[in-house]
Scaffold this active site. Structure first.
Site, PDB file in Angstrom:
ATOM      1  N   VAL A   8       0.867  -1.170   0.000  1.00  0.00           N
ATOM      2  CA  VAL A   8       0.000   0.000   0.000  1.00  0.00           C
ATOM      3  C   VAL A   8       0.907   1.224   0.000  1.00  0.00           C
ATOM      4  CG1 VAL A   8      -2.024  -1.070   1.077  1.00  0.00           C
ATOM      5  CG2 VAL A   8      -0.240  -0.087   2.521  1.00  0.00           C
ATOM      6  N   SER A   9       0.381   2.347  -0.454  1.00  0.00           N
ATOM      7  CA  SER A   9       1.209   3.534  -0.650  1.00  0.00           C
ATOM      8  C   SER A   9       1.516   4.308   0.621  1.00  0.00           C
ATOM      9  CB  SER A   9       0.546   4.473  -1.657  1.00  0.00           C
ATOM     10  OG  SER A   9       0.412   3.820  -2.889  1.00  0.00           O
ATOM     11  N   THR A  10       0.629   4.251   1.604  1.00  0.00           N
ATOM     12  CA  THR A  10       0.839   5.029   2.824  1.00  0.00           C
ATOM     13  C   THR A  10       0.584   4.179   4.054  1.00  0.00           C
ATOM     14  OG1 THR A  10      -1.449   5.783   3.035  1.00  0.00           O
ATOM     15  CG2 THR A  10       0.009   7.114   1.646  1.00  0.00           C
TER      16      THR A  10
END
Length: 188
Positions: A8-10
């Site tokens: 996931v990006s964050t």
């Protein structure tokens, strides 16, 4: 062996859905990370997962955009896996399984579509920022370095390196804030 990768990006996003899907697919070893995926070099767990794979293994991801950010990145990474004798499978884009001829074709087509979607999303984001700037609403992110503190420390005779160490940033940030090239002496 089925080797999985989830990203996931964050840190605000959850890996749970991807991890559940990988477990349901029978993946035995999973590598996961919470970080931006713009460049493969910034994804150490992806590198560890690729290194872990052995001939005869299959590398499994839930979606292409969790694995690669461009068609070139996707093809390069899949080629590296293929060179090791490792297959590639994407769960949500079910036709992608590089152990089959049709899967290889689908990989190329969907990679091009994923890259197109990324370009469109980035274009919309740029347009939104430009519109917000034109309306005077967009201010950018908050400054992370206190300009007044830099000025005080500079006037006290501290070097850019010392100021940077104290503020927890790079000397280049101090020079950039001062508007001077890195070769000049810091003077505000």
């Amino acid at each position: 062996m089925l080797v999985g990768y989830a990203r996931v990006s964050t840190t605000e996003q959850s890996l749970e859905v991807q991890l559940d899907q990988l477990a349901q697919a029978g993946v035995e070893k999973v590598f996961s990370e919470q970080r931006s995926g713009k460049r493969a070099a910034n994804r150490p767990e992806l590198q560890r997962a690729r290194d872990f794979c052995r001939e005869g293994d299959t590398f499994v991801v839930t979606r292409l955009d969790r694995f690669a950010r461009s068609a070139a990145d996707l093809h390069r990474t899949v080629e590296q896996l293929t060179a090791k004798g490792v297959g590639f499978r994407c769960l949500q884009q079910g036709g992608i399984d590089t152990t089959t001829t049709h899967g290889k074709l689908m990989l190329g087509i969907l990679a091009a579509v994923a890259e197109f979607e990324l370009d469109i999303r980035q274009e919309r984001q740029r347009e939104g920022i430009e519109n917000a700037k034109a309306k005077g609403v967009y201010r950018g992110r908050k400054a992370s370095i206190d300009r007044n503190a830099v000025k005080r420390m500079s006037l006290d005779g501290m070097s850019a390196r010392s100021i940077a160490e104290r503020l927890g940033c790079s000397p280049a940030s101090i020079y950039r804030l001062a508007g001077k090239p890195a070769v000049d002496v810091l003077s505000l």
